[in-house]
Design a protein around this motif. Structure first.
Motif, PDB file in Angstrom:
ATOM      1  N   HIS A   3       0.806  -1.344   0.166  1.00  0.00           N
ATOM      2  CA  HIS A   3       0.008  -0.143   0.018  1.00  0.00           C
ATOM      3  C   HIS A   3       0.837   1.258  -0.028  1.00  0.00           C
ATOM      4  CE1 HIS A   3      -4.046  -1.517  -0.197  1.00  0.00           C
ATOM      5  NE2 HIS A   3      -3.728  -2.518   0.916  1.00  0.00           N
ATOM      6  N   THR A   4       2.136   1.220   0.649  1.00  0.00           N
ATOM      7  CA  THR A   4       2.978   2.223   0.589  1.00  0.00           C
ATOM      8  C   THR A   4       3.413   2.587  -0.868  1.00  0.00           C
ATOM      9  OG1 THR A   4       3.884   2.056   2.837  1.00  0.00           O
ATOM     10  CG2 THR A   4       5.131   3.230   1.537  1.00  0.00           C
ATOM     11  N   MET A   5       3.655   1.516  -1.730  1.00  0.00           N
ATOM     12  CA  MET A   5       4.074   1.533  -2.949  1.00  0.00           C
ATOM     13  C   MET A   5       3.116   2.118  -3.853  1.00  0.00           C
ATOM     14  SD  MET A   5       6.458  -2.052  -3.369  1.00  0.00           S
ATOM     15  CE  MET A   5       7.696  -2.270  -2.388  1.00  0.00           C
ATOM     16  N   GLY A  40      13.724  -4.504  -8.875  1.00  0.00           N
ATOM     17  CA  GLY A  40      13.744  -4.303  -7.393  1.00  0.00           C
ATOM     18  C   GLY A  40      13.327  -5.630  -6.510  1.00  0.00           C
ATOM     19  N   VAL A  41      14.113  -5.742  -5.382  1.00  0.00           N
ATOM     20  CA  VAL A  41      13.609  -6.643  -4.688  1.00  0.00           C
ATOM     21  C   VAL A  41      13.596  -5.949  -2.932  1.00  0.00           C
ATOM     22  CG1 VAL A  41      13.881  -8.727  -3.291  1.00  0.00           C
ATOM     23  CG2 VAL A  41      14.359  -8.605  -5.855  1.00  0.00           C
ATOM     24  N   VAL A  42      12.602  -6.529  -2.260  1.00  0.00           N
ATOM     25  CA  VAL A  42      12.401  -6.017  -1.020  1.00  0.00           C
ATOM     26  C   VAL A  42      12.199  -7.073  -0.077  1.00  0.00           C
ATOM     27  CG1 VAL A  42      11.401  -4.447   0.817  1.00  0.00           C
ATOM     28  CG2 VAL A  42      11.600  -3.547  -1.332  1.00  0.00           C
ATOM     29  N   GLN A  43      13.246  -7.199   0.875  1.00  0.00           N
ATOM     30  CA  GLN A  43      12.893  -8.499   1.839  1.00  0.00           C
ATOM     31  C   GLN A  43      12.951  -7.938   3.348  1.00  0.00           C
ATOM     32  OE1 GLN A  43      15.381 -12.142   1.023  1.00  0.00           O
ATOM     33  NE2 GLN A  43      16.258 -11.151  -0.607  1.00  0.00           N
ATOM     34  N   LYS A  44      12.247  -8.689   3.880  1.00  0.00           N
ATOM     35  CA  LYS A  44      12.301  -8.138   5.398  1.00  0.00           C
ATOM     36  C   LYS A  44      12.170  -9.576   6.460  1.00  0.00           C
ATOM     37  CE  LYS A  44       9.430  -5.938   9.185  1.00  0.00           C
ATOM     38  NZ  LYS A  44      10.587  -5.453  10.045  1.00  0.00           N
ATOM     39  N   GLY A  45      13.068  -9.713   7.270  1.00  0.00           N
ATOM     40  CA  GLY A  45      13.270 -10.880   7.959  1.00  0.00           C
ATOM     41  C   GLY A  45      12.656 -10.442   9.356  1.00  0.00           C
ATOM     42  N   GLN A  85       7.565  -6.265  14.907  1.00  0.00           N
ATOM     43  CA  GLN A  85       6.224  -6.146  14.372  1.00  0.00           C
ATOM     44  C   GLN A  85       6.163  -4.905  13.556  1.00  0.00           C
ATOM     45  OE1 GLN A  85       3.503  -8.353  14.305  1.00  0.00           O
ATOM     46  NE2 GLN A  85       5.025  -9.841  15.391  1.00  0.00           N
ATOM     47  N   GLY A  86       5.636  -4.721  12.564  1.00  0.00           N
ATOM     48  CA  GLY A  86       5.542  -3.335  11.988  1.00  0.00           C
ATOM     49  C   GLY A  86       6.646  -2.946  11.064  1.00  0.00           C
ATOM     50  N   LEU A  87       6.866  -1.791  10.493  1.00  0.00           N
ATOM     51  CA  LEU A  87       7.953  -1.420   9.556  1.00  0.00           C
ATOM     52  C   LEU A  87       8.468  -0.516  10.144  1.00  0.00           C
ATOM     53  CD1 LEU A  87       5.836  -1.548   6.251  1.00  0.00           C
ATOM     54  CD2 LEU A  87       7.415  -3.279   6.955  1.00  0.00           C
ATOM     55  N   THR A  88       9.727  -0.192  10.046  1.00  0.00           N
ATOM     56  CA  THR A  88      10.575   1.013  10.512  1.00  0.00           C
ATOM     57  C   THR A  88      10.250   2.084   9.558  1.00  0.00           C
ATOM     58  OG1 THR A  88      12.453   0.244   9.154  1.00  0.00           O
ATOM     59  CG2 THR A  88      12.068  -0.669  11.576  1.00  0.00           C
ATOM     60  N   ASP A  89      10.658   3.301   9.828  1.00  0.00           N
ATOM     61  CA  ASP A  89      10.631   4.500   8.784  1.00  0.00           C
ATOM     62  C   ASP A  89      11.526   4.283   7.716  1.00  0.00           C
ATOM     63  OD1 ASP A  89       8.963   5.810  10.414  1.00  0.00           O
ATOM     64  OD2 ASP A  89      10.479   6.840  11.522  1.00  0.00           O
ATOM     65  N   ARG A  90      12.707   3.598   7.761  1.00  0.00           N
ATOM     66  CA  ARG A  90      13.585   3.131   6.907  1.00  0.00           C
ATOM     67  C   ARG A  90      13.025   2.172   5.861  1.00  0.00           C
ATOM     68  NH1 ARG A  90      19.347   0.361   7.624  1.00  0.00           N
ATOM     69  NH2 ARG A  90      20.190   0.673   5.594  1.00  0.00           N
ATOM     70  N   GLU A  91      12.475   1.351   6.170  1.00  0.00           N
ATOM     71  CA  GLU A  91      11.637   0.289   5.420  1.00  0.00           C
ATOM     72  C   GLU A  91      10.823   0.895   4.383  1.00  0.00           C
ATOM     73  OE1 GLU A  91      12.354  -3.875   8.130  1.00  0.00           O
ATOM     74  OE2 GLU A  91      10.725  -2.452   8.368  1.00  0.00           O
ATOM     75  N   ILE A  92       9.842   1.820   5.271  1.00  0.00           N
ATOM     76  CA  ILE A  92       8.788   2.771   4.390  1.00  0.00           C
ATOM     77  C   ILE A  92       9.409   3.486   3.357  1.00  0.00           C
ATOM     78  CG2 ILE A  92       7.169   4.362   4.751  1.00  0.00           C
ATOM     79  CD1 ILE A  92       6.266   3.187   7.551  1.00  0.00           C
ATOM     80  N   MET A  93      10.636   4.049   3.608  1.00  0.00           N
ATOM     81  CA  MET A  93      11.317   4.950   2.733  1.00  0.00           C
ATOM     82  C   MET A  93      11.730   4.004   1.488  1.00  0.00           C
ATOM     83  SD  MET A  93      10.845   8.053   3.184  1.00  0.00           S
ATOM     84  CE  MET A  93      11.940   8.717   1.731  1.00  0.00           C
ATOM     85  N   LYS A  94      12.267   2.851   1.984  1.00  0.00           N
ATOM     86  CA  LYS A  94      12.673   2.179   0.989  1.00  0.00           C
ATOM     87  C   LYS A  94      11.621   1.472  -0.006  1.00  0.00           C
ATOM     88  CE  LYS A  94      15.357  -2.390  -0.063  1.00  0.00           C
ATOM     89  NZ  LYS A  94      16.250  -3.203   0.637  1.00  0.00           N
ATOM     90  N   CYS A  95      10.515   1.426   0.671  1.00  0.00           N
ATOM     91  CA  CYS A  95       9.316   1.046  -0.404  1.00  0.00           C
ATOM     92  C   CYS A  95       8.889   2.156  -1.343  1.00  0.00           C
ATOM     93  CB  CYS A  95       8.085   0.635   0.421  1.00  0.00           C
ATOM     94  SG  CYS A  95       8.203  -0.861   1.443  1.00  0.00           S
ATOM     95  N   ARG A  96       8.991   3.322  -0.655  1.00  0.00           N
ATOM     96  CA  ARG A  96       8.656   4.507  -1.534  1.00  0.00           C
ATOM     97  C   ARG A  96       9.528   4.772  -2.652  1.00  0.00           C
ATOM     98  NH1 ARG A  96       4.613   6.928   0.269  1.00  0.00           N
ATOM     99  NH2 ARG A  96       3.697   7.022   2.343  1.00  0.00           N
ATOM    100  N   LYS A  97      10.802   4.423  -2.233  1.00  0.00           N
ATOM    101  CA  LYS A  97      11.961   4.705  -3.336  1.00  0.00           C
ATOM    102  C   LYS A  97      12.065   3.749  -4.430  1.00  0.00           C
ATOM    103  CE  LYS A  97      17.001   5.879  -3.301  1.00  0.00           C
ATOM    104  NZ  LYS A  97      18.143   6.177  -2.688  1.00  0.00           N
TER     105      LYS A  97
END
Length: 190
Positions: A21-23, A162-167, A173-185
């Motif tokens: 949804h961020t993307m 591009g690939v986004v992986q979260k382990g 729980q939840g996403l960090t600000d950095r992970e949200i920015m990575k999705c936007r970028k």
């Protein structure tokens, strides 16, 4: 651009759904057309492996959501696929959808090798898993899901941009600000 997002997560507020949804928000903000598809809500019968679709260029099973999604992907410029890791792989629902759309994504060449039907389109892959980083990559958990999705869409002709992986989603729980920015970028690669 027309972008299709396949959300294979059954959890509407989970990490995959939030990332996708961020993307989607980022793409919409720049004026792109986005079709967001919740795979777990689709009505798709399993493939019966008859292989008749390869020669007839259509599935012998009754029309269902798999044909609708295939048309969306064929008409799109790009694809984002997000799936949580299930035993080092994509979800069963996503695999079933891909199985039913195979005839519209790739063909057989004269030599028997796959011939991509969706060449020139770009794709992004998103995956999460409970195994903590870096073990999610080393032990092929989220990396296994990414590999399986790459196999399907790569042979179909998509260029993975591009690939986004979260382990470690069980402990964090939840996403960090950095992970949200990575999705936007990352969607800027479309």
């Amino acid at each position: 651009m027309k972008i299709v997002i396949l959300n294979a997560s059954p959890r509407p507020k989970g990490n995959i759904s939030t990332m996708l949804h961020t993307m989607e928000e980022e793409l919409l903000s720049r004026g792109d057309q986005v079709e967001f598809v919740d795979v777990s809500k689709l009505q798709v019968r399993p493939c019966i492996g008859c292989m008749k679709c390869r020669s007839s260029k259509k599935c012998v099973l009754a029309e269902d959501d798999s044909q609708r999604v295939l048309r969306l992907i064929q008409e799109s410029d790009g694809l984002i696929v997000g799936s949580p890791c299930y035993w080092g792989n994509m979800t069963g629902q996503l695999k079933m959808l891909f199985d039913r759309m195979a005839y519209g994504m790739l063909d057989d060449s004269n030599h028997g090798f796959p011939k991509p039907l969706l060449k020139g389109k770009k794709a992004i892959i998103v995956s999460t898993c409970t195994t903590p980083w870096p073990f999610n990559v080393w032990f092929k958990q989220s990396a296994g899901a990414v590999r399986a999705i790459k196999e399907v869409i790569g042979w179909s002709g998509f260029k993975i941009v591009g690939v986004v992986q979260k382990g470690g989603t069980h402990m964090k729980q939840g996403l960090t600000d950095r992970e949200i920015m990575k999705c936007r970028k990352i969607v800027q690669k479309f």
